[in-house]
Design an enzyme around this catalytic site. Structure first.
Site, PDB file in Angstrom:
ATOM      1  N   ARG A   1      81.113  25.691  48.944  1.00 42.83           N
ATOM      2  CA  ARG A   1      79.818  25.724  48.233  1.00 42.83           C
ATOM      3  C   ARG A   1      79.098  24.369  48.270  1.00 42.83           C
ATOM      4  NH1 ARG A   1      81.302  29.880  49.210  1.00 42.83           N
ATOM      5  NH2 ARG A   1      81.751  31.660  47.856  1.00 42.83           N
TER       6      ARG A   1
ATOM      7  N   SER B   1      76.673  33.586  40.252  1.00 38.93           N
ATOM      8  CA  SER B   1      77.953  32.952  39.903  1.00 38.93           C
ATOM      9  C   SER B   1      77.710  31.565  39.324  1.00 38.93           C
ATOM     10  CB  SER B   1      78.844  32.839  41.139  1.00 38.93           C
ATOM     11  OG  SER B   1      79.211  34.114  41.603  1.00 38.93           O
TER      12      SER B   1
ATOM     13  N   GLU C   1      78.570  25.875  39.807  1.00 40.52           N
ATOM     14  CA  GLU C   1      78.063  26.318  41.104  1.00 40.52           C
ATOM     15  C   GLU C   1      76.545  26.405  41.049  1.00 40.52           C
ATOM     16  OE1 GLU C   1      78.214  30.386  43.748  1.00 40.52           O
ATOM     17  OE2 GLU C   1      80.133  29.521  43.103  1.00 40.52           O
TER      18      GLU C   1
END
Length: 285
Positions: free
Chosen positions: A159, A208, A278
């Site tokens: 990520r 998320s 995130e």
């Protein structure tokens, strides 16, 4: 250029302050010329559909760039490749690949953001990441240069990419493999059904919230710490999937971020694991 432009109008949470200036370039040349002329001290940030973003209530200084539909073209190319503009949605790219019999891009059906954001953050779902299929990305650097970066230059990790602040992805080239259109479509349908069953898709959310720590699932740590359904005002941890935060209608960005920090504190106290955000959080409180 639009001064003091609302970002909450299109950010998924529907919260947050204004952009000091909002730019919508016509094409790559327009964007490159604009960045080349802009004072180098002015911060620049690109925003897609704001699906994984908290814009703080004090707003964003400098220039926010939003790429229009002219940057959303998607085409299949020889060699099982798909070229996509940065404003194209993940589902559009996956659908174009399916129609061309190109497998390996099905997971993009489960990415609710744009190609530009996905390339920048190495978005992923269902066991695959952008880094698995990106060949190269076309980038306009902060000083206005148009460059083609091979995937290796992006320095991908979980990520995360090494793309510098102020650089804007305008196009990506993905590589898949030859596949059966029916099978590809069936996998995309499976992903869509799984998302529908497990995620609060029709809510004001940011996707998320926390990265999965090594050896753990963020949602399971959050659940074990007793945070499912936790509320700060109109900000709530989703009861359907507790790695999603929700705006029930009247929350502001400060409440949503504070709720996230409370979740992090409870998870650390319960399991000893520090959750990493995130969702990107930008702007002034």
């Amino acid at each position: 250029m639009e001064p003091h432009a609302s970002l909450a109008e299109f950010i998924w949470f529907r919260t947050g302050g204004v952009a000091e200036r909002l730019a919508r370039p016509r094409d790559v040349a327009d964007l490159a010329g604009f960045l080349g002329r802009l004072d180098p001290a002015t911060p620049v940030m690109a925003v897609g559909v704001g699906s994984n973003l908290i814009v703080r209530d004090g707003g964003v200084a400098g220039v926010v760039v939003r790429l229009p539909k002219a940057f959303a073209k998607v085409t299949a190319e020889p060699g099982q490749r798909v070229r996509a503009g940065a404003a194209a949605m993940g589902i559009t790219v996956a659908s174009a690949a399916r129609d061309a019999g190109i497998a390996g891009l099905e997971f993009l059906r489960g990415i609710p953001g744009t190609v530009g954001g996905a390339v920048r953050m190495n978005a992923g779902a269902y066991g695959r990441d952008v880094s698995d299929l990106l060949v190269e990305a076309t980038v306009v650097t902060r000083d206005g240069a148009v460059e083609t970066w091979p995937a290796a230059r992006l320095g991908y990790s979980y990520r995360h990419s090494a793309l510098p602040d102020g650089a804007i992805v305008v196009e990506a080239l993905f590589a898949g493999t030859a596949g059966d259109k029916v099978a590809i479509g069936a996998e995309m349908d499976r992903i869509a059904a799984e998302r529908e069953a497990s995620q609060p898709l029709r809510s004001r959310t940011g996707g998320s919230t926390f990265k999965n720590p090594d050896g753990h699932k963020a949602w399971a740590l959050i659940d074990a710490a007793g945070c499912r359904g936790l509320r700060f005002g109109d900000a709530q941890v989703s009861e359907k999937h507790c790695n999603f935060l929700l705006n029930l209608g009247g929350a502001n960005s400060a409440e949503i971020e504070a709720l996230g920090e409370a979740v992090r504190a409870r998870v650390l106290a319960h399991s000893g694991v520090t959750l990493e955000w995130e969702i990107q959080r930008v702007g002034a409180p």
